[in-house]
Motif scaffolding. Sequence first.
Motif, PDB file in Angstrom:
ATOM      1  N   THR A 219      -1.280  -4.948  -0.570  1.00  0.00           N
ATOM      2  CA  THR A 219      -0.731  -3.780  -1.274  1.00  0.00           C
ATOM      3  C   THR A 219      -1.800  -3.078  -2.090  1.00  0.00           C
ATOM      4  OG1 THR A 219       1.470  -4.773  -1.455  1.00  0.00           O
ATOM      5  CG2 THR A 219       0.942  -2.996  -2.991  1.00  0.00           C
TER       6      THR A 219
ATOM      7  N   THR B 120       1.453   4.397  -2.605  1.00  0.00           N
ATOM      8  CA  THR B 120       1.602   2.962  -2.354  1.00  0.00           C
ATOM      9  C   THR B 120       1.486   2.695  -0.861  1.00  0.00           C
ATOM     10  OG1 THR B 120       3.117   2.794  -4.225  1.00  0.00           O
ATOM     11  CG2 THR B 120       3.081   0.951  -2.669  1.00  0.00           C
ATOM     12  N   GLU B 121       0.621   1.753  -0.486  1.00  0.00           N
ATOM     13  CA  GLU B 121       0.459   1.333   0.912  1.00  0.00           C
ATOM     14  C   GLU B 121       0.636  -0.177   0.956  1.00  0.00           C
ATOM     15  OE1 GLU B 121      -2.891   4.270   2.642  1.00  0.00           O
ATOM     16  OE2 GLU B 121      -3.420   3.306   0.737  1.00  0.00           O
ATOM     17  N   THR B 122       1.579  -0.643   1.757  1.00  0.00           N
ATOM     18  CA  THR B 122       1.938  -2.054   1.693  1.00  0.00           C
ATOM     19  C   THR B 122       2.648  -2.494   2.968  1.00  0.00           C
ATOM     20  OG1 THR B 122       3.113  -3.697   0.352  1.00  0.00           O
ATOM     21  CG2 THR B 122       4.153  -1.546   0.587  1.00  0.00           C
TER      22      THR B 122
ATOM     23  N   ARG C 235       4.179  -1.334   8.431  1.00  0.00           N
ATOM     24  CA  ARG C 235       3.515  -0.898   7.207  1.00  0.00           C
ATOM     25  C   ARG C 235       4.326   0.232   6.580  1.00  0.00           C
ATOM     26  NH1 ARG C 235      -0.407  -3.444   4.522  1.00  0.00           N
ATOM     27  NH2 ARG C 235      -1.277  -1.419   3.893  1.00  0.00           N
TER      28      ARG C 235
ATOM     29  N   ALA D  96       4.372   3.292   3.502  1.00  0.00           N
ATOM     30  CA  ALA D  96       3.614   4.127   2.572  1.00  0.00           C
ATOM     31  C   ALA D  96       4.603   4.999   1.810  1.00  0.00           C
ATOM     32  CB  ALA D  96       2.600   4.998   3.297  1.00  0.00           C
TER      33      ALA D  96
ATOM     34  N   TYR E  62       4.688   7.996  -1.494  1.00  0.00           N
ATOM     35  CA  TYR E  62       3.923   8.828  -2.406  1.00  0.00           C
ATOM     36  C   TYR E  62       4.888   9.541  -3.343  1.00  0.00           C
ATOM     37  CZ  TYR E  62       0.312  12.130  -4.008  1.00  0.00           C
ATOM     38  OH  TYR E  62      -0.584  12.842  -4.764  1.00  0.00           O
TER      39      TYR E  62
END
Length: 340
Positions: free
Chosen positions: A54, A70-72, A137, A139, A141
Amino acid sequence: MHAPVLTRFLPLTITLALSAPAGAQLLQTPAQTAAQPILKSLTVDGTALRLGATTISLDVTGGYVVGVLTETDSLDELARGVATGWGMGAPDLPKLKASLSNPQLLAAARSGFVQPSDDSGTDVIALKVTGEGSATRYAAYVAVNIWPDRAFPATKAVTGSAAAPVTLRVFSDFQCPYCKQLWDTAMPAWRKDSATYRVMHYEFPLSFHRNAQGAAEASECAAAQGKFWPFADQLFANFRTWTPLDPKETPAKYAGYAKAAGLDTGAFKTCVSQRTFRASVDAQMQAGLKVNVQGTPTVYLNGLKLSNYGDAREVARARAVTTAQPSASSVIEARLKTFR
């Protein structure tokens, strides 16, 4: 304060069930944002915070956070990242995760989901889902919502230099006491400092103010003669005289104010009686609804909706992020392109 509209304008086609107001944390300093308790387990790396797979990235312009990416690979961490932008606490995370897990929302996020996050339109949320199974995945924003110039209609009610660094767009109702308060307090300073402030006025007459529509149309008649501002000054100066009247009695008052403002009263009376600018007033109000105007007065600073135009700190933050290089709008738009 402002007078509310009677109907609630909901921009979301997919409504997120949230337990805290959006926009509570954006426009804080990076240090303030990173210090939120829900982020204590993450490692700070400049303007990014990391934990395993993350990464939460803070977009900063003018010294303030304007967006949180956020990228997780985890919906739990996705909720944490969104909560970071919205200033929510740990107790809010389960409900937020449930909302973000909505199958309809996740399906929409496969092709990119970008919308205002609530009906106030103060910020925007973007979601993207890629991959399948264990390779999925996520993402997200969350960013302040800065409306472009093209979102606002044309108006002849403009004062200040075209080169001014700050453009203030004011949606107002002449029968609204809070609009009179703005006119008597903030407006004189804005109009005096024409090198700094370019002020644009838009009509937003509320239906429960029975003389607001007529006053708006009359002010447009004055604007057609290049006299909007002196006529509007007359309307607000005589606020207690004409606002209680029966609408049939107001045209005579407007004619008197037009004369005092230096208008051609004959042309003005004809314009008012023929309701020449009725469609224009209606169009301005519809444009206001599209940019999430919910009451009057509503003020946008360089496209950013202010919650309190009288708060010097909020105005300073809005000016800082919208006039920085690169500006908040360019930084945010670059991010949003990756979600569309």
